[in-house]
Design a protein around this motif. Structure first.
Motif, PDB file in Angstrom:
ATOM      1  N   ILE A  94      32.437 -77.603  -0.081  1.00  0.00           N
ATOM      2  CA  ILE A  94      33.445 -77.845  -1.100  1.00  0.00           C
ATOM      3  C   ILE A  94      33.568 -79.437  -1.324  1.00  0.00           C
ATOM      4  N   LYS A  95      33.614 -79.779  -2.527  1.00  0.00           N
ATOM      5  CA  LYS A  95      33.440 -81.086  -2.778  1.00  0.00           C
ATOM      6  C   LYS A  95      35.024 -81.734  -2.568  1.00  0.00           C
ATOM      7  N   LYS A  96      35.091 -82.843  -1.779  1.00  0.00           N
ATOM      8  CA  LYS A  96      36.141 -83.387  -1.531  1.00  0.00           C
ATOM      9  C   LYS A  96      36.233 -84.915  -2.189  1.00  0.00           C
ATOM     10  N   GLU A  97      37.373 -85.127  -2.460  1.00  0.00           N
ATOM     11  CA  GLU A  97      37.432 -86.373  -3.083  1.00  0.00           C
ATOM     12  C   GLU A  97      37.632 -87.683  -2.126  1.00  0.00           C
ATOM     13  N   HIS A  98      37.851 -87.325  -1.021  1.00  0.00           N
ATOM     14  CA  HIS A  98      37.896 -88.084   0.316  1.00  0.00           C
ATOM     15  C   HIS A  98      37.721 -87.339   1.625  1.00  0.00           C
ATOM     16  N   TYR A 133      29.875 -81.215   7.352  1.00  0.00           N
ATOM     17  CA  TYR A 133      29.833 -81.976   6.107  1.00  0.00           C
ATOM     18  C   TYR A 133      28.533 -82.956   5.600  1.00  0.00           C
ATOM     19  N   LEU A 134      28.182 -82.813   4.509  1.00  0.00           N
ATOM     20  CA  LEU A 134      27.103 -83.620   4.104  1.00  0.00           C
ATOM     21  C   LEU A 134      27.463 -84.453   3.057  1.00  0.00           C
ATOM     22  N   ILE A 135      26.888 -85.600   2.712  1.00  0.00           N
ATOM     23  CA  ILE A 135      26.923 -86.576   1.581  1.00  0.00           C
ATOM     24  C   ILE A 135      25.989 -86.629   0.577  1.00  0.00           C
ATOM     25  N   LYS A 136      26.566 -86.399  -0.688  1.00  0.00           N
ATOM     26  CA  LYS A 136      25.324 -86.237  -1.876  1.00  0.00           C
ATOM     27  C   LYS A 136      25.809 -86.900  -2.921  1.00  0.00           C
ATOM     28  N   ASP A 137      25.082 -87.906  -3.517  1.00  0.00           N
ATOM     29  CA  ASP A 137      25.525 -88.877  -4.631  1.00  0.00           C
ATOM     30  C   ASP A 137      26.934 -89.239  -4.224  1.00  0.00           C
ATOM     31  N   GLY A 138      27.208 -89.805  -3.039  1.00  0.00           N
ATOM     32  CA  GLY A 138      28.486 -90.349  -2.732  1.00  0.00           C
ATOM     33  C   GLY A 138      29.510 -89.632  -2.644  1.00  0.00           C
ATOM     34  N   ASP A 139      29.269 -88.219  -2.857  1.00  0.00           N
ATOM     35  CA  ASP A 139      30.553 -87.246  -2.576  1.00  0.00           C
ATOM     36  C   ASP A 139      30.308 -86.611  -1.292  1.00  0.00           C
ATOM     37  N   PHE A 140      31.456 -86.228  -0.669  1.00  0.00           N
ATOM     38  CA  PHE A 140      31.652 -85.226   0.486  1.00  0.00           C
ATOM     39  C   PHE A 140      31.803 -83.942   0.351  1.00  0.00           C
ATOM     40  N   TYR A 141      30.818 -83.260   0.829  1.00  0.00           N
ATOM     41  CA  TYR A 141      30.849 -81.732   0.808  1.00  0.00           C
ATOM     42  C   TYR A 141      30.914 -81.078   2.226  1.00  0.00           C
TER      43      TYR A 141
END
Length: 141
Positions: A94-98, A133-141
């Motif tokens: 799930i994409k997280k804002e922070h 979690y992983l980071i993609k294009d500056g977003d946390f998933y």
């Protein structure tokens, strides 16, 4: 040989804990564009042929700036351990804002043919903070 068995044991234990955490996670409504499997986020993960896992020695100590400096590291080349991680990557991220405001317990570096291509972060403290979690294009998933 003992190191490989220990690494596989740590890896499998971590993945069992994370699977259990998934069942305890709070259910929320998720927009489809903000949730994808780990493989959809990074298709290269299918090609993982080895892992390096670092476990922080004292992730919950008082020193929040230095806790990642001391760690134990293990390599995993066993397909059983790699497939256990791949099972987790089939789950929805799930994409997280922070990023959640909790500490990780370590990192997993994914390799293909001796080259690192993705870093995953994890915590197995499911009562307080449980994630991969992983980071993609500056977003946390």
């Amino acid at each position: 040989m003992i190191k490989k068995i220990q690494a596989l044991g740590w890896m499998l234990a971590m993945l069992v804990f994370l699977s259990a955490c998934k069942d305890k996670a709070e259910k929320t409504s998720i927009k489809e564009e903000s949730s994808q499997s780990g493989f959809n986020l990074d298709p290269r993960l299918h090609q993982t042929d080895s892992l390096v896992i670092s476990f922080y020695k004292d992730p919950y100590g008082e020193d929040s700036l230095r806790y990642t400096r001391y760690y134990t590291q293990s390599s995993v080349t066993d397909q059983g351990g790699i497939n256990a991680l791949k099972d987790q990557l089939n789950e929805i991220f799930i994409k997280k804002e922070h990023r959640d405001n909790c500490r990780g317990e370590g990192k997993i570096w994914c390799f293909r043919k001796g080259r690192i291509f993705q870093t995953l972060y994890f915590s197995t403290r499911c009562n307080e903070c449980c994630f991969v979690y992983l980071i993609k294009d500056g977003d946390f998933y």
